[in-house]
Scaffold this motif. Structure first.
Motif, PDB file in Angstrom:
ATOM      1  N   TRP A 104       0.845  -1.198   0.000  1.00  0.00           N
ATOM      2  CA  TRP A 104       0.000   0.000   0.000  1.00  0.00           C
ATOM      3  C   TRP A 104       0.887   1.257   0.000  1.00  0.00           C
ATOM      4  CZ3 TRP A 104      -3.816   1.594   4.495  1.00  0.00           C
ATOM      5  CH2 TRP A 104      -4.655   2.614   4.017  1.00  0.00           C
ATOM      6  N   LEU A 105       1.881   1.257   0.887  1.00  0.00           N
ATOM      7  CA  LEU A 105       2.773   2.411   0.966  1.00  0.00           C
ATOM      8  C   LEU A 105       3.533   2.605  -0.351  1.00  0.00           C
ATOM      9  CD1 LEU A 105       3.977   4.682   2.627  1.00  0.00           C
ATOM     10  CD2 LEU A 105       5.618   3.078   3.578  1.00  0.00           C
ATOM     11  N   LEU A 108       1.274   4.237  -2.764  1.00  0.00           N
ATOM     12  CA  LEU A 108       1.099   5.650  -2.436  1.00  0.00           C
ATOM     13  C   LEU A 108       2.308   6.459  -2.884  1.00  0.00           C
ATOM     14  CD1 LEU A 108      -0.363   5.449   1.187  1.00  0.00           C
ATOM     15  CD2 LEU A 108      -1.576   6.048  -0.903  1.00  0.00           C
ATOM     16  N   GLU A 111       2.618   7.372  -6.533  1.00  0.00           N
ATOM     17  CA  GLU A 111       1.767   8.441  -7.071  1.00  0.00           C
ATOM     18  C   GLU A 111       2.631   9.666  -7.349  1.00  0.00           C
ATOM     19  OE1 GLU A 111      -1.649   8.693  -7.464  1.00  0.00           O
ATOM     20  OE2 GLU A 111      -1.936   6.569  -7.019  1.00  0.00           O
ATOM     21  N   VAL A 123      10.743   7.694   4.911  1.00  0.00           N
ATOM     22  CA  VAL A 123       9.986   6.474   5.158  1.00  0.00           C
ATOM     23  C   VAL A 123      10.922   5.305   5.464  1.00  0.00           C
ATOM     24  CG1 VAL A 123       8.805   4.718   3.807  1.00  0.00           C
ATOM     25  CG2 VAL A 123       7.785   6.953   4.059  1.00  0.00           C
ATOM     26  N   PRO A 126      12.997   3.883   9.661  1.00  0.00           N
ATOM     27  CA  PRO A 126      12.899   2.797  10.633  1.00  0.00           C
ATOM     28  C   PRO A 126      13.786   1.610  10.295  1.00  0.00           C
ATOM     29  CG  PRO A 126      10.721   3.583  10.092  1.00  0.00           C
ATOM     30  CD  PRO A 126      11.667   4.286   9.159  1.00  0.00           C
ATOM     31  N   ALA A 137      13.021   2.237  22.069  1.00  0.00           N
ATOM     32  CA  ALA A 137      11.978   3.261  21.997  1.00  0.00           C
ATOM     33  C   ALA A 137      10.595   2.619  22.118  1.00  0.00           C
ATOM     34  CB  ALA A 137      12.091   4.049  20.699  1.00  0.00           C
ATOM     35  N   ILE A 141       7.483   3.083  24.672  1.00  0.00           N
ATOM     36  CA  ILE A 141       6.119   3.317  24.199  1.00  0.00           C
ATOM     37  C   ILE A 141       5.161   2.287  24.806  1.00  0.00           C
ATOM     38  CG2 ILE A 141       4.641   3.161  22.140  1.00  0.00           C
ATOM     39  CD1 ILE A 141       6.904   4.476  20.587  1.00  0.00           C
ATOM     40  N   TRP A 182       6.392  -2.461  12.035  1.00  0.00           N
ATOM     41  CA  TRP A 182       6.846  -1.076  11.911  1.00  0.00           C
ATOM     42  C   TRP A 182       8.219  -1.018  11.267  1.00  0.00           C
ATOM     43  CZ3 TRP A 182      11.123   1.322  14.213  1.00  0.00           C
ATOM     44  CH2 TRP A 182      11.154   2.722  14.114  1.00  0.00           C
TER      45      TRP A 182
ATOM     46  N   ASN B  22      -3.330  11.475 -14.043  1.00  0.00           N
ATOM     47  CA  ASN B  22      -3.902  12.016 -12.813  1.00  0.00           C
ATOM     48  C   ASN B  22      -5.042  12.992 -13.039  1.00  0.00           C
ATOM     49  OD1 ASN B  22      -2.609  10.596 -10.885  1.00  0.00           O
ATOM     50  ND2 ASN B  22      -0.869  11.983 -10.778  1.00  0.00           N
ATOM     51  N   ARG B  29     -10.660  13.682  -4.032  1.00  0.00           N
ATOM     52  CA  ARG B  29     -10.495  12.245  -4.113  1.00  0.00           C
ATOM     53  C   ARG B  29      -9.058  11.859  -3.781  1.00  0.00           C
ATOM     54  NH1 ARG B  29     -12.446   7.493  -6.904  1.00  0.00           N
ATOM     55  NH2 ARG B  29     -10.569   6.379  -7.469  1.00  0.00           N
ATOM     56  N   ARG B  30      -8.116  12.595  -4.352  1.00  0.00           N
ATOM     57  CA  ARG B  30      -6.700  12.321  -4.070  1.00  0.00           C
ATOM     58  C   ARG B  30      -6.386  12.551  -2.599  1.00  0.00           C
ATOM     59  NH1 ARG B  30      -2.520  11.634  -7.423  1.00  0.00           N
ATOM     60  NH2 ARG B  30      -1.003  12.888  -6.327  1.00  0.00           N
ATOM     61  N   THR B  33      -7.628   9.341  -0.892  1.00  0.00           N
ATOM     62  CA  THR B  33      -7.001   8.075  -1.277  1.00  0.00           C
ATOM     63  C   THR B  33      -5.485   8.110  -1.200  1.00  0.00           C
ATOM     64  OG1 THR B  33      -6.980   8.711  -3.593  1.00  0.00           O
ATOM     65  CG2 THR B  33      -8.887   7.439  -2.838  1.00  0.00           C
ATOM     66  N   VAL B  34      -4.879   9.284  -1.296  1.00  0.00           N
ATOM     67  CA  VAL B  34      -3.415   9.327  -1.309  1.00  0.00           C
ATOM     68  C   VAL B  34      -2.848  10.068  -0.110  1.00  0.00           C
ATOM     69  CG1 VAL B  34      -1.370  10.038  -2.569  1.00  0.00           C
ATOM     70  CG2 VAL B  34      -3.359   9.205  -3.819  1.00  0.00           C
ATOM     71  N   TYR B  35      -3.216  11.328   0.049  1.00  0.00           N
ATOM     72  CA  TYR B  35      -2.518  12.146   1.042  1.00  0.00           C
ATOM     73  C   TYR B  35      -2.833  11.727   2.466  1.00  0.00           C
ATOM     74  CZ  TYR B  35      -1.239  15.020  -2.895  1.00  0.00           C
ATOM     75  OH  TYR B  35      -0.721  15.436  -4.074  1.00  0.00           O
ATOM     76  N   PRO B  37      -3.850   8.628   3.757  1.00  0.00           N
ATOM     77  CA  PRO B  37      -3.132   7.413   4.180  1.00  0.00           C
ATOM     78  C   PRO B  37      -1.625   7.651   4.285  1.00  0.00           C
ATOM     79  CG  PRO B  37      -4.581   6.943   2.316  1.00  0.00           C
ATOM     80  CD  PRO B  37      -4.636   8.412   2.540  1.00  0.00           C
ATOM     81  N   LEU B  38      -1.089   8.431   3.347  1.00  0.00           N
ATOM     82  CA  LEU B  38       0.349   8.676   3.381  1.00  0.00           C
ATOM     83  C   LEU B  38       0.735   9.411   4.660  1.00  0.00           C
ATOM     84  CD1 LEU B  38       2.872   8.265   1.632  1.00  0.00           C
ATOM     85  CD2 LEU B  38       2.589  10.599   0.849  1.00  0.00           C
ATOM     86  N   PHE B  41       0.789   6.934   7.483  1.00  0.00           N
ATOM     87  CA  PHE B  41       2.003   6.116   7.392  1.00  0.00           C
ATOM     88  C   PHE B  41       3.207   6.877   7.929  1.00  0.00           C
ATOM     89  CE2 PHE B  41       0.171   3.094   4.225  1.00  0.00           C
ATOM     90  CZ  PHE B  41       0.660   1.938   4.799  1.00  0.00           C
ATOM     91  N   VAL B  42       3.385   8.102   7.418  1.00  0.00           N
ATOM     92  CA  VAL B  42       4.564   8.869   7.810  1.00  0.00           C
ATOM     93  C   VAL B  42       4.532   9.137   9.308  1.00  0.00           C
ATOM     94  CG1 VAL B  42       5.726  11.101   7.584  1.00  0.00           C
ATOM     95  CG2 VAL B  42       4.941   9.890   5.549  1.00  0.00           C
ATOM     96  N   LEU B  45       5.377   5.882  11.179  1.00  0.00           N
ATOM     97  CA  LEU B  45       6.763   5.453  10.989  1.00  0.00           C
ATOM     98  C   LEU B  45       7.744   6.379  11.697  1.00  0.00           C
ATOM     99  CD1 LEU B  45       6.755   4.306   7.255  1.00  0.00           C
ATOM    100  CD2 LEU B  45       6.830   2.882   9.282  1.00  0.00           C
ATOM    101  N   LEU B  46       7.374   7.661  11.835  1.00  0.00           N
ATOM    102  CA  LEU B  46       8.318   8.594  12.441  1.00  0.00           C
ATOM    103  C   LEU B  46       8.069   8.856  13.916  1.00  0.00           C
ATOM    104  CD1 LEU B  46       8.960  11.243   9.662  1.00  0.00           C
ATOM    105  CD2 LEU B  46      10.162   9.142  10.173  1.00  0.00           C
ATOM    106  N   PHE B  47       6.874   8.524  14.397  1.00  0.00           N
ATOM    107  CA  PHE B  47       6.556   8.879  15.780  1.00  0.00           C
ATOM    108  C   PHE B  47       7.566   8.341  16.805  1.00  0.00           C
ATOM    109  CE2 PHE B  47       4.580   8.084  19.879  1.00  0.00           C
ATOM    110  CZ  PHE B  47       4.308   9.392  20.240  1.00  0.00           C
ATOM    111  N   PRO B  48       7.967   7.052  16.703  1.00  0.00           N
ATOM    112  CA  PRO B  48       8.935   6.562  17.695  1.00  0.00           C
ATOM    113  C   PRO B  48      10.204   7.406  17.764  1.00  0.00           C
ATOM    114  CG  PRO B  48       8.002   4.732  16.524  1.00  0.00           C
ATOM    115  CD  PRO B  48       7.508   5.965  15.831  1.00  0.00           C
TER     116      PRO B  48
END
Lengths: 313, 301
Positions: A104-105, A108, A111, A123, A126, A137, A141, A182, B22, B29-30, B33-35, B37-38, B41-42, B45-48
């Motif tokens: 999925w990523l 995305l 795009e 991305v 990690p 970490a 958590i 993760w 596109n 819609r974009r 469907t795109v921004y 979820p992205l 994810f970001v 993935l970055l929170f820790p």
């Protein structure tokens, strides 16, 4: 390459020069450093490990051959079977999640985005950072009292009590799987993205003209073209997950009551911490059949790729 | 990959807009469907990392007092944890050990891999194909099944609790990886260059050092960066083969020495994790493209 001996005047050239022109000898020389290191520290220990599995060697005491006793003992050992179950569960759930979310990523990121290179770079973080350090970490958590996740959920009124992430068997399993996913998503996503970028856009345009919707474009264009690389990426992912050690060692050390022990961590606990090298080696050897299955899978993945490219290169 | 990029670029020039197809998607819609979820994810993935960083500079009284201080922010940032780490623990020593071990193991593996990859890919000696396959198989042997017999060997060789134990065992996973990657790079160098050099009387050694290696510099950087990161992150061998505090590497040291009793000093633990991650992250940020290409290259070939 023509033999040097046929040319007059080259007969008395030094041995060195002759080695320099013989593929076999030169190849042997060039392979030597890598071969010595690998044979000594990879092939030999692999054999030694299998041998140790048949002995009762302990730390500080040489072992004697005891046949299949270690394996017989393990067959009756419920903790060992629990670790096998855990390993299979851990690998299956984590791999499926990593694949689904990673794909999925990747889609995305494929795009047309502003700052695409930047997104791709962060991305992957990690995966770059040492597992043990990011696991620490996650340990924080997942803290029983001061978990940030519990705090947020309580703040939103979803739960009343802090979640006991690592103290309850099933919670602990879910938590270590989440941490593993993760860390694994970026690897799957970035490698699949590289695969996606090799699919020519004209195929999508053609499919659209034929009336394909976005699901159909994915199902009939993207997925088939991506299959070979998916096979390889997932083989690696399964291999790494199956033999995982660091994450469990940091987060739970196999607890609570062995609920998260993987074969690798059990092997360490029995072999190194417990000093029972023979038994630890036997557990490690028990992982080999699973790994072989994954490697065979990878091999057929590679075969298929070559076939799709129209013969070997 | 470069080819694919050029292709998409060409495609976008041809169609005359940046988005390819596109134009079929509207902005709302974009967004969904795109921004969205992205962004999720970001964030996940970055929170820790954010959590690691913010904990590392939080004073102890704010650290566990979620009632009076928002956990997501720090009111009075402090460097106490970092100071404690650098001056009151063996942390600098662990950093130094990790650097030494990673650099030496990487250089050693890279040198051995260059020769091996060149021999397999270009000398094409008898059995080169089988050796190449063997290298690939070696790449798939995980440290988790080797550490017990290796521990026995390391002990018998008298290397236990020394840096050499790690310097000599890390190549077991570095050499297969580097060789496999470099084989791909060498394959992309045209044969004709080498044939010309051979006709001009160059020896194999000269061909390797003057023609092949300069052309394979991007591959060498990729393999080197990746190998360095792998050695930096290695844990199970370092945990098993090293006993004394002054010989530990960062991952092992942070986990075994900073966690002492039931009272975890989360501030210094997080500071240790953060500082231990920085070198690889900095290296990675300079060589993102090389890193990505080595990761995808190893899988693709």
């Amino acid at each position: 390459m023509a033999s040097a001996d046929t040319i007059p005047g080259t007969r008395h050239r030094s041995i060195l020069a002759r080695i320099g022109e013989s593929r076999g000898a030169l190849g042997f020389l060039f392979m030597l450093p890598a071969a010595i290191l690998l044979l000594l520290f990879l092939t030999y220990p692999l054999g030694l490990g299998i041998w140790l599995g048949f002995t009762d060697e302990r730390i500080g005491r040489a072992g004697i051959f005891i046949g299949l006793e270690n394996y017989e003992y393990l067959l009756d050992d419920s903790v060992f079977w629990l670790s096998v179950y855990n390993t299979v569960l851990y690998t299956t759930v984590a791999s499926v999640l990593k694949f689904a979310l990673g794909l999925w990523l990747a889609l995305l990121l494929n795009e047309n985005l502003p700052f695409k290179a930047f997104f791709r770079a962060i991305v992957l973080l990690p995966w770059v950072v040492p597992t043990v350090l990011s696991a620490i970490a996650f340990w924080w958590i997942y803290d029983a009292q001061f978990s940030i996740v519990s705090w947020v959920l309580i703040d939103w009124g979803i739960i009343d009590q802090p979640i006991n992430f690592l103290g309850d068997p099933n919670n602990a399993r879910a938590s270590v799987i989440a941490a593993n996913v993760w860390r694994g998503i970026p690897f799957v996503a970035i490698t699949l993205l590289a695969g996606l970028q090799t699919i020519p856009p004209s195929l999508y345009e053609a499919a659209t003209l034929d009336g394909a919707g976005s699901w159909q474009r994915f199902r009939f264009v993207t997925f088939p073209l991506l299959t070979p690389i998916i096979a390889i990426v997932m083989t690696f992912s399964v291999l790494f997950t199956f033999t995982d050690f660091q994450l469990i060692y940091v987060l739970t050390r196999g607890g609570p009551v062995n609920a998260t022990h993987l074969m690798a961590t059990l092997s360490f606990q029995r072999g190194i911490s417990g000093g029972n090298l023979g038994e630890g080696a036997a557990i490690a050897v028990a992982m080999i059949p699973f790994l072989l299955a994954a490697i065979l899978f990878s091999f057929f993945g590679l075969q298929r790729r070559r076939w799709q490219q129209g013969g070997g290169e | 990959m470069a080819g694919a990029k050029a292709f998409t670029k060409m495609g976008s020039v041809k169609t005359g807009d940046d988005g390819g197809m596109n134009y079929l998607n509207s902005l709302p819609r974009r967004l969904v469907t795109v921004y969205l979820p992205l962004a999720v994810f970001v964030f996940v993935l970055l929170f820790p990392f954010y959590w690691m960083a913010i904990t590392a500079v939080k004073p102890n009284q704010e650290l566990t007092d979620y009632k009076n201080f928002s956990p997501f922010w720090v009111v009075e940032p402090t460097l106490d944890h970092i100071k404690y780490l650098l001056f009151d623990t063996s942390y600098p020593g662990w950093l130094w050990n990790t650097v030494i071990i990673s650099v030496v193991a990487t250089v050693l593996s890279l040198a051995a891999s260059v020769f091996a990859a060149y021999a397999i890919e270009r000398l094409r000696f008898q059995g080169a194909r089988q050796v190449g396959l063997g290298i690939f198989m070696a790449y798939l042997v995980p440290p988790s099944i080797l550490f017990i017999p290796l521990a026995v060997m390391v002990f018998n060789l008298g290397l236990y609790d020394t840096k050499f134990a790690l310097i000599l065992t890390y190549p077991t996973f570095l050499i297969p990886f580097c060789t496999w990657l470099l084989m791909g790079y060498f394959r992309s160098i045209p044969y004709e260059l080498e044939e010309c050099a051979l006709i001009d009387g160059a020896t194999r050694w000269q061909i390797l050092t003057r023609i092949v290696l300069p052309l394979a510099v991007p591959g060498l950087i990729s393999a080197g960066i990746f190998a360095f990161t792998l050695s930096w992150n290695e844990f199970i061998y370092a945990l098993t083969f090293i006993q004394s505090s002054e010989n530990k590497t960062v991952p092992v040291g942070v986990l075994t020495e900073l966690v002492r009793s039931d009272v975890y000093e989360w501030g210094s633990l997080m500071a240790g994790a953060l500082i231990g991650s920085l070198p690889v992250v900095i290296l990675y940020s300079f060589f993102v493209e090389h890193y990505v290409s080595s990761m995808t290259g190893a899988v693709k070939e």
